[in-house]
Design a protein around this motif. Structure first.
Motif, PDB file in Angstrom:
ATOM      1  N   LEU A  51     -17.475 -29.575   2.648  1.00  0.00           N
ATOM      2  CA  LEU A  51     -17.090 -29.238   1.217  1.00  0.00           C
ATOM      3  C   LEU A  51     -18.471 -29.349   0.489  1.00  0.00           C
ATOM      4  O   LEU A  51     -18.719 -28.338  -0.305  1.00  0.00           O
ATOM      5  N   ILE A  54     -20.353 -26.249   1.082  1.00  0.00           N
ATOM      6  CA  ILE A  54     -19.913 -25.024   0.374  1.00  0.00           C
ATOM      7  C   ILE A  54     -20.246 -25.004  -1.032  1.00  0.00           C
ATOM      8  O   ILE A  54     -20.393 -24.360  -1.659  1.00  0.00           O
ATOM      9  N   ARG A  55     -20.148 -26.281  -1.680  1.00  0.00           N
ATOM     10  CA  ARG A  55     -20.539 -26.601  -2.978  1.00  0.00           C
ATOM     11  C   ARG A  55     -21.846 -26.766  -3.407  1.00  0.00           C
ATOM     12  O   ARG A  55     -22.082 -26.873  -4.592  1.00  0.00           O
ATOM     13  N   ASN A  58     -23.145 -24.673  -6.462  1.00  0.00           N
ATOM     14  CA  ASN A  58     -22.605 -24.473  -7.695  1.00  0.00           C
ATOM     15  C   ASN A  58     -22.654 -25.943  -8.359  1.00  0.00           C
ATOM     16  O   ASN A  58     -21.846 -26.310  -8.976  1.00  0.00           O
ATOM     17  N   LYS A  59     -23.893 -26.830  -8.342  1.00  0.00           N
ATOM     18  CA  LYS A  59     -24.126 -27.935  -8.605  1.00  0.00           C
ATOM     19  C   LYS A  59     -24.025 -27.972 -10.139  1.00  0.00           C
ATOM     20  O   LYS A  59     -24.868 -26.995 -10.992  1.00  0.00           O
TER      21      LYS A  59
ATOM     22  N   VAL B  89     -12.673 -27.153  -4.027  1.00  0.00           N
ATOM     23  CA  VAL B  89     -13.405 -26.992  -3.130  1.00  0.00           C
ATOM     24  C   VAL B  89     -14.471 -26.378  -3.142  1.00  0.00           C
ATOM     25  O   VAL B  89     -15.465 -26.589  -2.664  1.00  0.00           O
ATOM     26  N   PHE B  90     -14.476 -25.188  -4.003  1.00  0.00           N
ATOM     27  CA  PHE B  90     -15.670 -24.463  -4.035  1.00  0.00           C
ATOM     28  C   PHE B  90     -16.438 -24.809  -5.365  1.00  0.00           C
ATOM     29  O   PHE B  90     -17.864 -24.395  -5.365  1.00  0.00           O
ATOM     30  N   GLY B  92     -17.413 -27.852  -7.192  1.00  0.00           N
ATOM     31  CA  GLY B  92     -17.360 -29.390  -6.968  1.00  0.00           C
ATOM     32  C   GLY B  92     -17.286 -29.965  -8.411  1.00  0.00           C
ATOM     33  O   GLY B  92     -17.939 -29.193  -9.608  1.00  0.00           O
TER      34      GLY B  92
END
Lengths: 170, 187
Positions: A51, A54-55, A58-59, B89-90, B92
């Motif tokens: 996860l 994947i993330r 987009n922090k 999930v995508f 966070g």
């Protein structure tokens, strides 16, 4: 396999002795910990790793809001309702902060109790003392104000306390 | 033997009366199989026995209720679950950092979860604006209250002193008074 290391609640250094096995019988505790590690810890960590990857693009971040200090209820002129409102809001924020402080101190005491096991009365004296002091002060200041607590009621309670103290000393 | 001859004659009589009935053919008359009443031909017997008509109270309404309940819950539940899972999930949750010097964060940057951030960004006013709205309402009420208090004070003063525009009652004009009947005394 160290769990997350929280700097606010530092655990005391482990005092486990050096393993000096003299039998060939396998240690069931080691077997069980390994079982737990491979069946629960590893899959969960792998999932979290997936996860996180994947993330990773987009922090986002969030900040802690700091409020300015405002003149309190005692510094407001009579009839200045705007001043009353600002002082009331500040008192409410302080009330929430004090509740969280008491919760944190309580959590420290609970963590200490959990760590020490049966020798908590001896080793947790500082945490217990701190908790008793903070909770007593909280009760004195905000204790029986009720659900409709406000800055004015707290001020009146303080006045009552001061009067009681004065009556007691004189 | 006599009975048999009676039977034969009866069979022949029946055949003559209704020759078209299938069982009345001469060759079949006496060799018809006698129906046995203790065994019945059961269709779809299988292994579980005869189908019975069980008399019980209806559970149509209960099942319909549960069907509709599931439908209406899942109608919005499934899209919501998909959206929330996707966001978690995508995209966070945010991490907490120290506020950099001289930077004032927007009001939605004080929250952690991406859905909360979106809601405070698009749907709600910032807390600063809410604060100012409340202060404006308080200021309005304060002004109204002050005006009413001054009005009370002013009316009290005017009633007491009588030199203001209020509490004046209209009296008729001096020129309208007729002094004629008073010009001659001892009328």
């Amino acid at each position: 396999m160290k769990d997350h290391d929280n700097a606010a609640y530092p655990e005391p250094p482990r005092k486990t002795p050096v393993v000096d096995k003299q039998t060939s019988v396998p240690n069931p505790a080691v077997i069980l910990t390994n079982l737990f590690y491979y069946s629960v810890d590893v899959p969960v960590s792998k999932f979290k790793g997936v996860l996180d990857s994947i993330r990773s693009n987009n922090k986002s971040v969030y900040y802690h809001q700091k409020f300015r200090r405002i003149p309190e209820l005692t510094d407001c002129e009579n009839g200045d309702y705007l001043c009353y409102y600002e002082a009331e809001m500040q008192w409410r924020r302080d009330y929430k902060v004090d509740q969280e402080i008491v919760k944190i101190v309580q959590e420290r005491m609970k963590a200490c109790y959990q760590r020490e096991g049966s020798s908590y009365k001896q080793n947790c004296v500082k945490e217990i003392e701190q908790f008793e002091e903070t909770s007593n002060n909280f009760q004195l200041r905000y204790g029986d104000l009720g659900a409709y607590a406000s800055g004015r009621k707290c001020l009146m309670k303080q006045k009552e306390r001061m009067m009681a103290d004065q009556a007691q000393t004189s | 033997m006599v009975g048999m001859s009676v039977l034969r004659s009866a069979a022949a009589f029946a055949a003559r009366l209704s020759p078209l009935k299938s069982g009345n053919n001469a060759a079949q008359l006496l060799s018809r199989i006698i129906p046995r009443t203790d065994k019945v031909a059961v269709r779809f017997g299988g292994g579980h026995g005869k189908q019975m008509f069980v008399v019980k109270s209806t559970n149509f309404y209960d099942r319909r209720f549960l069907r509709l309940l599931r439908f209406y819950i899942l109608l919005t539940g499934i899209p919501m679950a998909i959206i929330i899972t996707g966001v978690n999930v995508f995209i966070g949750q945010a991490e907490q950092v120290e506020t950099p010097e001289g930077y004032e964060p927007e009001h939605w940057e004080y929250y952690k979860h991406p859905i909360t951030r979106w809601m405070t960004r698009t749907l709600f006013d910032s807390p600063v604006k809410d604060y100012e709205k409340m202060m404006a309402a308080i200021h309005n009420e304060k002004e109204k209250s002050d005006m009413r208090l001054t009005q009370l004070e002013v009316s009290r003063q005017m009633r007491m002193k009588g030199d203001g525009p209020w509490f004046q009652s209209k009296t008729p004009n001096k020129d309208l008074i007729h002094y004629g009947h008073k010009s001659t005394p001892d009328n």
